[in-house]
Every structure is written in C-alpha cells, then in structure tokens.
Design a protein around this motif. Structure first.
Motif, PDB file in Angstrom:
ATOM      1  N   TRP A 141       0.798  -1.234   0.000  1.00  0.00           N
ATOM      2  CA  TRP A 141       0.000   0.000   0.000  1.00  0.00           C
ATOM      3  C   TRP A 141       0.834   1.289   0.000  1.00  0.00           C
ATOM      4  N   PRO A 142       1.894   1.434   0.808  1.00  0.00           N
ATOM      5  CA  PRO A 142       2.674   2.687   0.787  1.00  0.00           C
ATOM      6  C   PRO A 142       3.241   3.001  -0.601  1.00  0.00           C
ATOM      7  N   VAL A 143       3.634   1.977  -1.348  1.00  0.00           N
ATOM      8  CA  VAL A 143       4.184   2.175  -2.698  1.00  0.00           C
ATOM      9  C   VAL A 143       3.067   2.628  -3.637  1.00  0.00           C
ATOM     10  N   LEU A 144       1.911   1.980  -3.547  1.00  0.00           N
ATOM     11  CA  LEU A 144       0.786   2.342  -4.423  1.00  0.00           C
ATOM     12  C   LEU A 144       0.326   3.767  -4.136  1.00  0.00           C
ATOM     13  N   LYS A 145       0.348   4.128  -2.863  1.00  0.00           N
ATOM     14  CA  LYS A 145      -0.095   5.473  -2.484  1.00  0.00           C
ATOM     15  C   LYS A 145       0.853   6.533  -3.043  1.00  0.00           C
ATOM     16  N   ARG A 146       2.143   6.211  -3.081  1.00  0.00           N
ATOM     17  CA  ARG A 146       3.132   7.149  -3.605  1.00  0.00           C
ATOM     18  C   ARG A 146       3.040   7.255  -5.130  1.00  0.00           C
ATOM     19  N   LEU A 147       2.865   6.117  -5.790  1.00  0.00           N
ATOM     20  CA  LEU A 147       2.907   6.112  -7.249  1.00  0.00           C
ATOM     21  C   LEU A 147       1.576   6.522  -7.893  1.00  0.00           C
ATOM     22  N   TYR A 148       0.502   6.313  -7.169  1.00  0.00           N
ATOM     23  CA  TYR A 148      -0.824   6.634  -7.735  1.00  0.00           C
ATOM     24  C   TYR A 148      -1.555   7.599  -6.810  1.00  0.00           C
ATOM     25  N   PRO A 149      -1.244   8.898  -6.907  1.00  0.00           N
ATOM     26  CA  PRO A 149      -1.914   9.859  -6.020  1.00  0.00           C
ATOM     27  C   PRO A 149      -3.413   9.997  -6.310  1.00  0.00           C
ATOM     28  N   ASP A 150      -3.791   9.689  -7.571  1.00  0.00           N
ATOM     29  CA  ASP A 150      -5.211   9.766  -7.914  1.00  0.00           C
ATOM     30  C   ASP A 150      -5.950   8.561  -7.309  1.00  0.00           C
ATOM     31  N   LYS A 151      -6.961   8.851  -6.538  1.00  0.00           N
ATOM     32  CA  LYS A 151      -7.645   7.803  -5.784  1.00  0.00           C
ATOM     33  C   LYS A 151      -8.318   6.754  -6.682  1.00  0.00           C
TER      34      LYS A 151
END
Lengths: 224, 267
Positions: free
Chosen positions: B54-64
C-alpha cells in the motif's frame, strides 16, 4: 506451586500465549516467538520453574522437528509445549511424572488446535469480499480496519482455547496422577529421562533423511 | 511486448517524476510482517500482499480512482513463503515504478511476474527457513546454551531467536530493497547463490551437533548405555525407514513401554 492455581495467573498466561501465538497465524510468521522452545521456557519461568520449562521446550521443539508449518500441517507444537509445562507445574505433583502425562495429553490438543486454525482461515474468506467491496466504494481505511479485526479474531480464538485447555488439562493431569500406583509413576519418571534422548534422535533422523550427500562424502568409493 | 501490452502500458507525460522513496520501502518491510493476517483458503495472502504494498501504491498513484483500480487488481490470488514474499513485494514495487514512470512494463507483465515468482520462492523459503534453518538454529542454540544452563535459563530461547531471526531479518530486508533495485534480475541472482548446496552443509553441521548432544545425553542416562543402545537405534530405524511411524507414535510407545517394564519389575 499451589499458589499458581489461581484464575488470574491462568488468565495472565493465556494472554501471553495468545499474543505469542499470533506469530504463527497473523503477524510475522517467521519470528519464531511462537515456537515451543520460546513459549515453554517463558511459561516455566513465569510459573517459577524455568528448568522444567526449558526441558519441555527442547523436547517439543526437537521431537516434532518434522512438523513444518506448511500447507495443512498436522499439529500446533507451540500449544503442546505451552500447555504441557503449565499442566505439569500446576499439578499436585510437579516433576517428570506429571510432565510425561502432560506431554501425552497435549498432543491431541495440538491437533485440535490446528482444526481451530483451519476454521478461522475458512472464515477469513469474508475479508476478500469485505475489502474488495469497500475498496470499490473508495474506502481505503478498510485495510487497517480489516487488520484490526483479523488480529482480534486470532487473539480471541487463541486466548479462549488456551485458557479452557489449561483448566481442563490441569484437572485431567491431577486425576491421572492421583490414580497412578507407585510403579507406574516410577516408569513415567524413567520415560521422562528417556524422552529428551528420543527428541534428539528425532532431530538426527530428520537431518539424516534430508542430507543427501552424507554417504557419498563419508564413503569415498560411493562417489564414483 | 505485443500490441495489447503496449496499449496497457502506463507512462503518460507528467508521471516521470513519481518515484518510490526509501521510507516507502521501509514501510513495506514493516507491513510485510502482517502478510499472513488475512490468510484464507480462497486467495491466500492476497489481502496481506495489498496491505504490504500500500505505501508504494499510495506514492505512485496519487489519484484515488487510479489507485483503486490498481489495488483491486492486486487482490488476485497470491501465496508464497512469508519471508520470501518480501522479494516479490520489492520486485513488484520496482515494476510498478517502471510502469508509472516510463511505461516500459505493462500491468499484465507485473501480475505475471508476481504470479510466476510466488511458487518457486515458496519452495525456496520452505527449504531454507522451515526445513533447514529452523531446526539448525534450535539445535545450535541448545548445543551452545548447554554450558550456560543453570545460570541463565532463558539464554537458549534468546539465542534461538537471535540465530533464526538474524537470517530472517536479513532476508526480509534484502528482499524488499534489492528486489526493488534488481527487479526481475533478482531471479538469476538467487539461482547463482546455489542455495541447495548451502542447505546440505547446514544439514551436515546439524548432524554433527546432534550426534554430540545425543552421545552426551546417552552417557548421562540413569539406566546406562545399554538402554540407550536399544532405544536410539530402534527409534532411528522407525523414523528414517517408515513413513507411518511419527515422533508422536514413538513418544506414546516408549512411555507405555517404560511403564510396563517398571510394573513388571524389569527396570
């Protein structure tokens, strides 16, 4: 040792066991704090007899060395070690005799505990639907919530099971000890001295079965 | 890469600057300890994998909305050894970054790599950690700690934790960080390590330590070497050459045997 019979003491032990056993089902699974070599000495130390706790831990760790937590593994060795030491030390006659009876009684409980794990893991499938549904709805905090719920389920399951088994098992060990004649107790004591040898033999058999090159190294002509 | 893969690639302009930070990988490392928490028979470690990544996805994909689609895809079936899962997490994090920044990797490729790495790494992890390192750590801790027993009772368990987790923590750290930088090149790297040969040496050392400990125990046995001389070879025979006789069976057989012999007055 009778002072350790109180309910509060058993609740405390169950709480500690429930936290440690999360290692094998929820967090870590590899920190090995839920192994009998850790659980049993700790329980023994808390009950005032670390020596017997260490003996139980070494026996349970080595005797069931073949039990690898992969797939549908047959038994929970942590609960075997964790219960055997508590039953033995809380019995009317703590020592090798009660330890042998406790070990024999704790094996079926270890198998039963695994059925409990399998049941919880079957129920865990709801997390798939729950997390998927909420992620689609844009509720990202669901992952943290699901973690809390999962840890709580595992904790409660392990706590209740261990606590109930401590009460039932202590009573059973006491009944067995009070009905055993002296010759049987003597045989149990001798068995208690022999079981560590059996445990080390089990490890030796395990390593010998897995070491494929031993004979070709030790007997040079077989290398040809 | 076929046409479908190209159309599936990420990397539109403005995304080149998105990159995973060290702190994100550290978070993945910590979260990966919980990968088993939602283990289920349906998709096994799927929720745990998503939680860890999740931390990686949150960084790479700021669009919800975009993140939701990517996260949903990561809820597919996944299962491997909990320690080796970190290698897959590191590799997937690296590939996700490539996908976002340059579009060099398609989403299908990310999921194929994840799927194909899980099985072999599970086998490798089971062999290294469960089959070799765990019993070896236990026997080594008992052998070393033997001399300290009587002075410090918790020394053996602590030593066991230290020996086992030394390799465990190193592998978890290495998996996330080197997996991230090496990406799929981590596979030939692991092959070159020749793990099977190392594991065989661990077994051999284990045999040496166990034989030493067993001989000491037999010499100290109250009933002398004669009983141990019967006891050990018979147990070894059953444990090595029979599949149906387990340690639990032998425990019951020996206890009942000793009790019967005691009642009969033989010992």
């Amino acid at each position: 040792m009778m002072s350790t019979f109180f309910l509060g003491g058993w609740l405390k032990l169950s709480l500690i066991y429930a936290v440690l056993s999360l290692d094998q089902c929820a967090w870590g699974q590899g920190l090995v704090v839920s192994r009998p070599l850790v659980v049993a000495p700790l329980m023994g130390w808390l009950l005032g007899n670390p020596a017997l706790g260490l003996l139980v831990g070494v026996i349970a760790e080595l005797l069931w060395v073949r039990v690898i937590p992969v797939g549908e593994w047959p038994m929970d060795t942590a609960i075997i070690g964790g219960l055997a030491i508590v039953w033995s030390l809380c019995s009317i006659k703590p020592g090798l005799e009660s330890l042998v009876i406790s070990l024999m009684l704790s094996v079926p409980v270890g198998i039963l505990s695994r059925y409990g794990d399998i049941w919880v893991r079957r129920q865990n499938r709801w997390f798939n639907y729950w997390v998927s549904k909420n992620l689609v709805a844009g509720r990202e905090s669901i992952l943290t919530k699901a973690l809390g719920v999962s840890l709580l389920i595992w904790f409660v399951k392990n706590f209740v099971f261990y606590f109930v088994m401590v009460i039932v098992g202590t009573a059973l060990v006491n009944v067995a000890l009070s009905h055993c004649p002296a010759t049987v107790l003597r045989g149990l004591k001798l068995a208690g001295l022999a079981i560590p040898i059996l445990a080390f033999t089990a490890v030796l058999a395990y390593f010998l079965k897995r070491e494929k090159n031993l004979f070709s190294w030790t007997i040079p002509f077989l290398r040809q | 890469m076929n046409n479908r893969d190209v159309s599936d690639c990420g990397g539109p302009s403005g995304r080149e600057n998105r990159s995973v930070r060290l702190v994100d990988l550290a978070r993945v490392l910590v979260r990966a300890f919980l990968i088993q928490a939602w283990w289920n028979f349906h998709r096994m470690q799927n929720v745990g994998f998503l939680f860890s990544l999740w931390p990686v996805l949150k960084r790479l994909y700021p669009d919800k909305r975009e993140r939701r689609d990517v996260a949903f895809r990561h809820l597919e079936f996944f299962n491997t050894h909990p320690c080796m899962a970190n290698v897959v997490l590191g590799v997937v994090a690296g590939l996700e970054q490539e996908h976002v920044r340059r579009g060099a990797v398609s989403r299908d490729q990310i999921h194929s790599v994840k799927e194909y790495m899980a099985g072999p790494l599970a086998a490798l992890g089971d062999t290294i950690f469960w089959a070799a390192w765990r019993p070896f750590s236990a026997i080594l801790a008992v052998a070393i700690g033997w001399h300290f027993v009587g002075k410090e009772w918790l020394f053996i368990p602590l030593l066991f934790l230290l020996i086992y987790n030394g390799l465990n923590f190193f592998m978890r750290y290495w998996g996330v960080f080197h997996g991230f930088y090496l990406k799929v090149q981590v596979i030939p790297f692991l092959v070159r390590l020749n793990v099977q040969s190392v594991v065989q040496w661990v077994y051999l050392l284990g045999i040496g330590l166990t034989v030493g400990a067993l001989m000491t125990l037999c010499l100290r046995f109250e009933k002398g070497l004669l009983w141990s001389g019967i006891f050990v070879p018979v147990s070894l025979f059953f444990l090595i050459f029979t599949k149906k006789v387990t340690s639990s069976h032998l425990l019951y057989i020996w206890v009942i045997g000793f009790v019967l012999l005691s009642v009969a007055g033989v010992i």
